[in-house]
Write a protein that holds these residues in place. Sequence first.
Motif, PDB file in Angstrom:
ATOM      1  N   ALA A  49      42.435  49.095  82.783  1.00 28.33           N
ATOM      2  CA  ALA A  49      42.543  49.977  83.942  1.00 28.33           C
ATOM      3  C   ALA A  49      43.998  50.389  84.167  1.00 28.33           C
ATOM      4  CB  ALA A  49      42.009  49.274  85.188  1.00 28.33           C
ATOM      5  N   GLU A  50      44.202  51.671  84.352  1.00 31.03           N
ATOM      6  CA  GLU A  50      45.551  52.184  84.558  1.00 31.03           C
ATOM      7  C   GLU A  50      45.893  52.360  86.036  1.00 31.03           C
ATOM      8  OE1 GLU A  50      46.198  55.716  82.321  1.00 31.03           O
ATOM      9  OE2 GLU A  50      45.936  54.725  80.376  1.00 31.03           O
ATOM     10  N   VAL A  51      44.883  52.357  86.895  1.00 27.80           N
ATOM     11  CA  VAL A  51      45.107  52.600  88.324  1.00 27.80           C
ATOM     12  C   VAL A  51      44.430  51.503  89.133  1.00 27.80           C
ATOM     13  CG1 VAL A  51      44.725  54.186  90.254  1.00 27.80           C
ATOM     14  CG2 VAL A  51      45.245  55.089  87.972  1.00 27.80           C
ATOM     15  N   ARG A  52      45.115  51.050  90.152  1.00 22.46           N
ATOM     16  CA  ARG A  52      44.552  50.081  91.093  1.00 22.46           C
ATOM     17  C   ARG A  52      44.971  50.521  92.493  1.00 22.46           C
ATOM     18  NH1 ARG A  52      40.612  46.614  91.729  1.00 22.46           N
ATOM     19  NH2 ARG A  52      40.941  45.891  89.580  1.00 22.46           N
ATOM     20  N   VAL A  64      49.273  46.842  87.493  1.00 21.14           N
ATOM     21  CA  VAL A  64      50.387  46.033  86.995  1.00 21.14           C
ATOM     22  C   VAL A  64      50.465  46.105  85.475  1.00 21.14           C
ATOM     23  CG1 VAL A  64      51.266  43.671  86.757  1.00 21.14           C
ATOM     24  CG2 VAL A  64      50.460  44.488  88.981  1.00 21.14           C
ATOM     25  N   CYS A  65      49.313  46.065  84.806  1.00 23.59           N
ATOM     26  CA  CYS A  65      49.345  46.110  83.345  1.00 23.59           C
ATOM     27  C   CYS A  65      49.790  47.474  82.837  1.00 23.59           C
ATOM     28  CB  CYS A  65      47.986  45.725  82.755  1.00 23.59           C
ATOM     29  SG  CYS A  65      46.595  46.762  83.235  1.00 23.59           S
ATOM     30  N   ALA A  66      49.491  48.546  83.578  1.00 24.48           N
ATOM     31  CA  ALA A  66      49.958  49.867  83.176  1.00 24.48           C
ATOM     32  C   ALA A  66      51.453  50.030  83.420  1.00 24.48           C
ATOM     33  CB  ALA A  66      49.187  50.943  83.931  1.00 24.48           C
ATOM     34  N   LYS A  67      51.950  49.398  84.469  1.00 21.84           N
ATOM     35  CA  LYS A  67      53.353  49.556  84.863  1.00 21.84           C
ATOM     36  C   LYS A  67      54.280  48.645  84.073  1.00 21.84           C
ATOM     37  CE  LYS A  67      56.150  49.659  89.125  1.00 21.84           C
ATOM     38  NZ  LYS A  67      56.521  51.090  89.098  1.00 21.84           N
ATOM     39  N   TRP A  68      53.839  47.400  83.813  1.00 14.23           N
ATOM     40  CA  TRP A  68      54.710  46.433  83.145  1.00 14.23           C
ATOM     41  C   TRP A  68      54.181  45.957  81.791  1.00 14.23           C
ATOM     42  CZ3 TRP A  68      54.571  46.083  88.609  1.00 14.23           C
ATOM     43  CH2 TRP A  68      55.809  46.154  89.260  1.00 14.23           C
TER      44      TRP A  68
END
Length: 208
Positions: A146-149, A155-159
Amino acid sequence: GLSNCLLPAEVASDPAELPARPAALRHGYTAGSVFEPKLSFIFNICKICTKFGAINKDLKMKYSSSGLLETFEDHLARIEMPSEPERLYMPIVYSMSNGGKRLRPTLLLATCNIFSDDITPALPAAAAIEVFHNFTLLHDDIMDNAEVRRGRPSVCAKWGDNVALLSGDAMMIAAYRQLQKSPRNLLPQILEIFNDMALHVCEGQQYD
């Protein structure tokens, strides 16, 4: 009412006055179901609060839902995270400040308020529930790619996945650190319930 459908009969002054709990709440889940573990999760939140006193049969609650939420948010804001290593703790702060309904801690505090006007002893358990819930979201986003929360990058998309995995692990530990601030005489019982809930979440995720 909340007490009639979710609270264990043994805490009532007259257990015969309360109907039997639904099977999903008694047993947690059945094979093939992804919804019933969520019911078990909610039931265990309420069950924690039965440890704080005898039920008020008139169900006169001191706090409104907005008052409970405000009290919880104030408590949550007082929890400090270390600043280093930044790539461990910054994602945690980012995740916890990303809004959400705060349904679980509010429900926990509301249930406590049925038993007592003083909800302060339940605040650590409420914080533990919310931190634990957000920890599961970090790992869930990794599993779902998932890229959006909540309208922002996950968090996984950002870091990256590695950071999200480790920060999630740290959040689980932080949840237990909050839980250990519960009243000492109640902590063994609360820990048992919390651990059952935590395992049910993992089981439900695997079914999902």
